[in-house]
Design an enzyme around this catalytic site. Structure first.
Site, PDB file in Angstrom:
ATOM      1  N   LYS B  59      45.028  83.053  15.438  1.00 57.76           N
ATOM      2  CA  LYS B  59      45.720  84.318  15.142  1.00 57.76           C
ATOM      3  C   LYS B  59      44.803  85.498  15.465  1.00 57.76           C
ATOM      4  O   LYS B  59      43.596  85.431  15.218  1.00 57.76           O
ATOM      5  CB  LYS B  59      46.114  84.330  13.659  1.00 57.76           C
ATOM      6  N   SER B 134      53.766  86.768   9.170  1.00 54.90           N
ATOM      7  CA  SER B 134      53.169  87.474  10.287  1.00 54.90           C
ATOM      8  C   SER B 134      52.485  86.567  11.310  1.00 54.90           C
ATOM      9  O   SER B 134      52.191  87.018  12.409  1.00 54.90           O
ATOM     10  CB  SER B 134      52.152  88.475   9.763  1.00 54.90           C
ATOM     11  N   SER B 158      52.613  84.464   5.193  1.00 51.22           N
ATOM     12  CA  SER B 158      52.491  84.643   6.642  1.00 51.22           C
ATOM     13  C   SER B 158      52.249  83.360   7.434  1.00 51.22           C
ATOM     14  O   SER B 158      52.417  83.363   8.655  1.00 51.22           O
ATOM     15  CB  SER B 158      51.385  85.647   6.958  1.00 51.22           C
TER      16      SER B 158
END
Lengths: 449, 439, 74
Positions: B59, B134, B158
């Site tokens: 990420k 996210s 997330s």
């Protein structure tokens, strides 16, 4: 008019690593921005390591020496938010109080806590160096119990001495920063920043108190504000005219668990606590039978007090004390050095004191020797050099040797070179070894050729 | 029981296949912001560890030395990281290869994957839908077969939210179990890094590699456990709690899938028990008020002096909203009304969850209250926040929670969420393994 | 969306969240799990590669210094 003065004193703690990372805490010889890692640079994603235990112990020790209570409850590390180029994360980490309700020389100590030093920013060039960022600081906050610049100066001298005695702070000097609060007759409180010496503190207070008194005389109110001390001009100047105090939006740092200072830790530190200056003073008076004034002068610095005790194992204390108080202190003052910086060794003092007591050296000459020691020489060499006979006495010693040893003179003149060594030996005997042998040889050769 | 990652092909061949798929399909999916130009070299030199040859997406809020950790924001578009996050070091040491930096909601502020400065990500399983967020790119990359696994971060769901929407496995570990050093903050007291994978076994393996104390001021003194070796689907004697409040807040089509999944757990020996979480509805406001304050604090370093842009000048609407709110409610005069009150509610929610977990071994239920919306559909901030209702409690309480595919509703994946007591990752993974089943 | 609109929307968000939350009297939870947070002071370390990489991403610098201006974010 009643003046009230309080201090916030910041001093660097003498740890090996920084408060929240393993970068070196000593940045003095480092190139700019080399003494750093992602943590003290506040880079995106960097998390603090555990709090440096040595720094915590240092703050506890200093708090104890300032007669504080050590807090029992968890000590949170707070984030104090403000925007300045020297603060790489936009907040400074500062602990809640570690010690509270202390007292030193009649002045209340409100609290002692830990915080991290920001980097260094030069507003003129815009240059930022983060080498200092994250170095552990102890902050001491006093009650506004001080009523004059003279008292302020005396208190700060005492406090500096206690900090030095704690052996927990940097001894290189020049790292202490003081913020001062001054108010007159319950008027608005003015904060003065940017003070970094006791002399600066005294001058800033003199100026600021006069300024506030003048305002009052003219019927004007003193504004609550922050002012900076301008060293070169010996004045204070307004920094922030904001009416409301800055909001630092304190929050407990979510990256750090609160510190728990256990009673066991406090007890251990208390047991190992170095003698405080006033304790040492009392002991010196008692143990060495010296006057309070002598003891006060000698204990003005822990390193000097240590040296005194070592000297006393070899020299009579009363004579040593007088020498420390009158000769050594004077020499240090003359050179504006601390004992620790001076390079004076115990053996230097012992040798000079012996020379004086044996009548080989006068008191005045002793002072001269100490001055040369401070300038980088060793007492032994200086004494040897000083005790040499002068040229005139040497010449007469040479004459005497020639006169008393006609046989050797005869041998030499007949070509027996070794005979002259015997004559040099005689010169040394006559001068009790204080002649320069090479020069004696030279003079003998001249005289006999 | 395998304790290492098994490949069908050589690591070089395997990476090449992944890269090939990325090249063909990621133009459409947009799972990656940046690919690692040295991946092929790194795979050749990778050590023979437990993850040898595993292709991992990271990420974009996790620091990988030499790659950009942009947080999908213009704020950090030029930030080439000078250091590796602890988790990245650990992956590399075991032979995994970072294939690239995945897309995400800007600074992890979002639950849909739409707020990225680099454009939204598509859900590879239902391409007209959002992938969730996210960790949108991480979940999408795994679902699309671009990578074997990905690292995500989970502050209020997330990891779990996109795992549920994309039909993959996602684990948010106990707070503090996985070192956060190198993870760019959303809210420091809630953030955790965790794995996103296609199956529970790989998630267990990845977790045991990245877990365990490092030198950061970890909140936890835990050692990693060999989760993957101890995995078992046998749930004899395990009590699984299902909160009555889950039904109240969740869409019926999701509940249907979840209940079928609970039957599967019963078939493996578990006993399903009803429990109560009366303060569940307080979790969302509690969570957001804490996030605003911590995020405001975390973003003060993006002042334009060291990374090029001042965050408030270049960020998107949601990030700006959170900074403004954080700045406002952390002021001295308002802190008591908002931030401190939220921290008090946090105590309540945490206590309730831990009490519920005294009566049962795990809690199982839905992951999100609703199915993912269509890409581009406009939601108000509060509608967007509502996605997180069922995922934020785990973060507020610091407990582990994992999501495993449970089935589909109208073709869209639905994940079963399993919560466990602090440090009970093993039991949680066992329950997830038992629930794992492809329909 | 412009800054004003974001601000207005933020105010609405805060109002609704706060209303939803209601009143409470409890001790605050800052850290969900608490452990000892101390570290022994030991020999310092510096990674010269990191130092150079970190400096190289500075937007403005003068040799080894970062260059910045004073300003305010709030």
């Amino acid at each position: 008019m009643k003046v009230r003065i309080g201090f916030e004193i910041h001093e660097q703690l003498a740890t090996r690593t920084k408060l929240f990372c393993t970068s070196p805490a000593d940045y003095r010889d480092a190139e700019p921005n080399t003494n750093v890692c992602e943590i003290c640079l506040g880079m995106p994603g960097a998390k603090p390591m555990g709090v440096n235990a040595e720094a915590v112990e240092g703050a506890v020790a200093i708090a104890l020496m300032l007669n504080c209570e050590i807090v029992q409850e968890p000590v949170y590390i707070l984030r104090k938010h403000y925007d300045y180029p020297d603060l790489p994360s936009g907040y400074q980490r500062t602990s809640m109080p570690i010690g509270r309700n202390g007292e030193l020389a009649g002045v209340g100590i409100w609290e002692v806590h830990l915080e991290e030093d920001p980097g260094k920013y030069d507003p003129v060039t815009g240059k930022v160096d983060y080498n200092r960022s994250g170095v552990p600081l102890v902050e001491i906050v006093t009650a506004p119990d001080i009523t004059s610049p003279e008292e302020a100066r005396a208190f700060m001298r005492e406090l500096v001495k206690v900090l030095q005695y704690s052996r927990r702070v940097r001894r290189e000097g020049g790292t202490m920063r003081v913020d001062v609060n001054v108010s007159i007759e319950d008027g608005a409180r003015v904060e003065i920043k940017n003070i970094n010496s006791i002399r600066g503190l005294y001058r800033a207070l003199k100026f600021e108190i006069t300024r506030q008194k003048n305002l009052r005389r003219r019927g004007k109110a003193v504004r609550r504000e922050t002012r900076a001390y301008i060293e070169e001009q010996m004045i204070t100047r307004s920094m922030r005219t904001k009416e409301t105090a800055e909001d630092y939006r304190y929050i407990p740092d979510p990256d750090l668990p609160p510190l728990r200072i256990t009673p066991e830790l406090v007890e251990r530190i208390r047991r190992e606590l170095p003698e405080a200056p006033h304790q040492k003073l009392a002991r010196f008076v008692e143990q060495y039978r010296i006057s309070r004034d002598d003891a006060w002068a000698i204990t003005s610095e822990p390193e000097m007090a240590d040296a005194f005790e070592q000297v006393c194992t070899q020299v009579e204390p009363a004579r040593a004390a007088a020498f420390f108080r009158h000769i050594i202190k004077k020499t240090l003052n003359y050179h504006n050095l601390s004992f620790a910086e001076s390079g004076i060794r115990v053996e230097d003092i012992v040798q000079v004191l012996r020379a004086i007591s044996e009548g080989r050296l006068s008191q005045q000459a002793g002072e001269l020797v100490m001055r040369r020691v401070v300038e980088g020489e060793r007492a032994a060499e200086v004494l040897r050099e000083m005790s040499r006979v002068d040229e005139q006495s040497l010449v007469s010693a040479v004459e005497q040797a020639i006169h008393q040893n006609p046989g050797a003179v005869e041998d030499y003149r007949r070509g027996k070179q070794e005979a002259i060594n015997y004559l040099v030996g005689q010169v040394m005997r006559i001068t009790k070894g204080r002649a320069d042998a090479a020069r004696a040889l030279e003079l003998l050769r001249e005289r006999l050729s | 029981m395998a304790a290492e990652f098994v490949l069908e092909h050589s690591p070089e061949e395997h990476l090449a296949r992944c890269l090939d798929r990325i090249e063909r399909e990621d133009g459409r999916i947009n799972a990656f912001i940046e690919l690692n130009p040295r991946a092929s070299e790194e795979v050749r030199e990778a050590p023979h560890g437990r993850l040898r040859g595993m292709v991992v997406g990271v990420k974009s809020n996790i620091n990988v030395r030499g790659l950009r950790a942009t947080c999908a924001s213009r704020t950090l578009e030029n930030y080439v990281s000078p250091y590796d996050a602890v988790v990245v070091e650990r992956l590399r040491r075991e032979g995994a290869v970072v294939v690239g930096m995945t897309n995400m909601d800007e600074f992890a502020c979002g639950s849909s994957g739409e707020t990225s400065f680099f454009g939204p990500t598509r859900n590879p399983v239902a391409e007209d839908r959002i992938p969730g967020g996210s960790s949108s790119g991480s979940a999408a990359a795994v679902a699309a077969g671009f990578a074997d696994a990905a690292l995500g971060s989970d502050t209020g769901g997330s990891i779990r939210n996109p795992a549920s929407h994309c039909g993959v496995v996602g684990v948010k570990p106990t707070y503090g179990l996985v070192p956060r050093h190198g993870l760019i903050d959303l809210a420091m007291s809630l953030d955790q890094i965790g794995p996103i994978t296609r199956d529970v076994r790989t998630a267990a393996l990845l977790l045991e590699v990245i877990a365990g104390r490092s030198r950061e001021a970890s909140m936890l003194n835990a050692s990693p456990e060999p989760y993957s070796q101890r995995l078992t689907p046998d749930l004899s004697g395990v009590r699984v709690g299902f909160a009555r409040e889950f039904e109240e807040f969740t869409a019926p089509e999701i509940l249907g899938v979840v209940k079928r999944s609970l039957r599967r757990l019963e078939a493996q020996g578990a006993e399903v028990v009803e429990v109560e979480l009366p303060s569940l509805e307080k979790a969302l406001p509690t969570y957001y008020l804490i996030v605003f304050v911590e995020f405001f604090s975390a973003t003060r370093r993006y002042d334009g002096r060291r990374y090029g842009h001042r965050i408030e000048e270049v960020c998107g609407a949601e990030v700006l909203r959170r900074i403004l709110l954080g700045s406002y409610i952390s002021q001295k005069e308002y802190a008591g009304r908002y931030y401190r009150r939220a921290l008090q509610f946090r105590s309540l929610i945490r206590r309730e969850l831990l009490e519920a977990l005294e009566k049962v071994d795990v809690l199982a239920g839905p992951t999100t209250p609703k199915l993912p919306h269509r890409l581009g559909e406009e939601l108000s901030p509060l509608e967007m926040y509502a996605y997180d209702l069922l995922t934020v409690p785990a973060n507020l309480a610091g407990i582990p929670a994992g999501v495993v595919p449970a089935g589909r509703a109208g073709g869209i994946p639905v994940g079963l969420q399993v919560h466990a007591k602090p440090l009970q990752e093993q039991l949680m993974l066992n329950v997830m393994l038992a629930a794992e089943g492809r329909e | 969306m412009n800054r004003e609109e974001v601000k207005e929307q933020a105010e609405r968000v805060l109002r609704e969240l706060a209303e939803h939350l209601g009143e409470i009297e409890l001790e605050e939870t800052y850290n969900v799990i608490q452990v000892e947070g101390l570290r022994e002071d030991a020999a310092p370390e510096v990674d010269p590669e990191f130092v150079e990489a970190a400096l190289s991403i500075a937007p403005r610098r003068d040799e080894r210094y970062y260059v910045a201006e004073a300003g305010a974010w709030v």
